[in-house]
Design a protein around this motif. Structure first.
Motif, PDB file in Angstrom:
ATOM      1  N   TYR A  92       0.805  -1.163   0.055  1.00 42.57           N
ATOM      2  CA  TYR A  92      -0.110  -0.049  -0.168  1.00 42.57           C
ATOM      3  C   TYR A  92       0.942   1.313  -0.063  1.00 42.57           C
ATOM      4  CZ  TYR A  92       1.005   0.208   5.068  1.00 42.57           C
ATOM      5  OH  TYR A  92       1.874   0.027   6.325  1.00 42.57           O
ATOM      6  N   TYR A  93       0.236   2.367  -0.403  1.00 40.87           N
ATOM      7  CA  TYR A  93       0.883   3.857  -0.362  1.00 40.87           C
ATOM      8  C   TYR A  93       0.093   4.334   0.734  1.00 40.87           C
ATOM      9  CZ  TYR A  93       2.835   2.819  -4.876  1.00 40.87           C
ATOM     10  OH  TYR A  93       3.405   2.165  -5.813  1.00 40.87           O
ATOM     11  N   GLU A  94       0.679   5.216   1.611  1.00 40.13           N
ATOM     12  CA  GLU A  94       0.350   5.988   2.641  1.00 40.13           C
ATOM     13  C   GLU A  94       0.202   7.300   2.072  1.00 40.13           C
ATOM     14  OE1 GLU A  94       0.653   8.104   7.013  1.00 40.13           O
ATOM     15  OE2 GLU A  94       2.362   6.679   6.300  1.00 40.13           O
ATOM     16  N   MET A  95      -1.121   7.821   1.894  1.00 40.23           N
ATOM     17  CA  MET A  95      -1.659   8.903   1.160  1.00 40.23           C
ATOM     18  C   MET A  95      -1.970   9.959   2.338  1.00 40.23           C
ATOM     19  SD  MET A  95      -0.790   7.924  -1.858  1.00 40.23           S
ATOM     20  CE  MET A  95      -1.560   8.921  -3.270  1.00 40.23           C
ATOM     21  N   GLN A  96      -1.709  11.353   1.859  1.00 38.97           N
ATOM     22  CA  GLN A  96      -2.402  12.323   2.649  1.00 38.97           C
ATOM     23  C   GLN A  96      -2.996  13.250   1.471  1.00 38.97           C
ATOM     24  OE1 GLN A  96       0.419  15.267   4.454  1.00 38.97           O
ATOM     25  NE2 GLN A  96      -0.575  15.005   6.191  1.00 38.97           N
ATOM     26  N   SER A  97      -4.252  13.626   2.065  1.00 39.08           N
ATOM     27  CA  SER A  97      -5.358  14.436   1.384  1.00 39.08           C
ATOM     28  C   SER A  97      -4.918  15.700   1.588  1.00 39.08           C
ATOM     29  CB  SER A  97      -6.832  14.134   1.639  1.00 39.08           C
ATOM     30  OG  SER A  97      -7.071  14.495   3.040  1.00 39.08           O
ATOM     31  N   ALA A  98      -5.538  16.869   0.911  1.00 44.11           N
ATOM     32  CA  ALA A  98      -5.188  18.075   1.025  1.00 44.11           C
ATOM     33  C   ALA A  98      -5.531  18.746   2.465  1.00 44.11           C
ATOM     34  CB  ALA A  98      -5.905  18.894  -0.052  1.00 44.11           C
ATOM     35  N   ASP A  99      -6.547  17.933   2.849  1.00 42.18           N
ATOM     36  CA  ASP A  99      -7.117  18.559   4.388  1.00 42.18           C
ATOM     37  C   ASP A  99      -6.268  17.849   5.452  1.00 42.18           C
ATOM     38  OD1 ASP A  99      -7.853  15.806   4.625  1.00 42.18           O
ATOM     39  OD2 ASP A  99     -10.010  16.231   4.566  1.00 42.18           O
ATOM     40  N   GLY A 100      -5.367  17.111   5.162  1.00 43.15           N
ATOM     41  CA  GLY A 100      -4.128  16.539   6.175  1.00 43.15           C
ATOM     42  C   GLY A 100      -4.503  15.049   6.615  1.00 43.15           C
ATOM     43  N   ASN A 101      -5.571  14.731   6.521  1.00 42.40           N
ATOM     44  CA  ASN A 101      -5.998  13.267   6.694  1.00 42.40           C
ATOM     45  C   ASN A 101      -5.095  12.302   5.735  1.00 42.40           C
ATOM     46  OD1 ASN A 101      -8.073  13.843   8.595  1.00 42.40           O
ATOM     47  ND2 ASN A 101      -9.341  14.072   6.868  1.00 42.40           N
ATOM     48  N   THR A 102      -4.710  11.240   6.489  1.00 44.42           N
ATOM     49  CA  THR A 102      -3.954  10.257   5.913  1.00 44.42           C
ATOM     50  C   THR A 102      -4.734   8.853   5.833  1.00 44.42           C
ATOM     51  OG1 THR A 102      -2.849   9.254   7.939  1.00 44.42           O
ATOM     52  CG2 THR A 102      -1.592  11.048   6.984  1.00 44.42           C
TER      53      THR A 102
END
Length: 123
Positions: free
Chosen positions: A96-106
């Motif tokens: 998996y990739y750990e991603m972060q959305s623009a609002d800061g949620n991972t």
């Protein structure tokens, strides 16, 4: 959010970089990460579980991919290539990739299992 990330993988055996006599089989893989969501995301970290035909499992964790932590805008795609060396002519990778959305949620974007196989191994 992970459902907005579409990951596609192709792999190939690298015969010229392999040494079957020493049980070293080299493979390249090409990954395409498409953001089908409505906001930009950043790829922060990666996790791989590599399994060879003998059941040997290797875990790989690290920041980004190929030295980058790309930001992927909506409707954009990020692509890269990398490789792995196995002790057997057949194996799998997943993770998996750990991603972060623009609002800061991972969140985790799963990478589906794919095969690493020497071609024409079984006739």
């Amino acid at each position: 959010m992970s459902e907005a990330i579409r990951i596609r993988v192709t792999s190939q055996h690298l015969a010229e970089s392999s040494n079957p006599a020493q049980q070293k089989y080299a493979f390249a893989y090409h990954i395409s990460i498409e953001n089908c969501g409505r906001e930009a995301v950043q790829l922060l970290n990666r996790y791989w579980l590599i399994t060879d035909a003998d059941g040997k499992k290797t875990e790989v964790r690290g920041a980004g991919v190929v030295g980058k932590q790309p930001v992927i805008a909506p409707d954009e795609c990020y692509e890269y290539s990398s490789g792995a060396i196995l002790d057997t002519p057949v194996g799998t990778m997943q993770g998996y990739y750990e991603m972060q959305s623009a609002d800061g949620n991972t969140f985790q974007a799963p990478i589906p299992v794919f095969s690493l196989v020497v071609p024409n191994l079984i006739n």
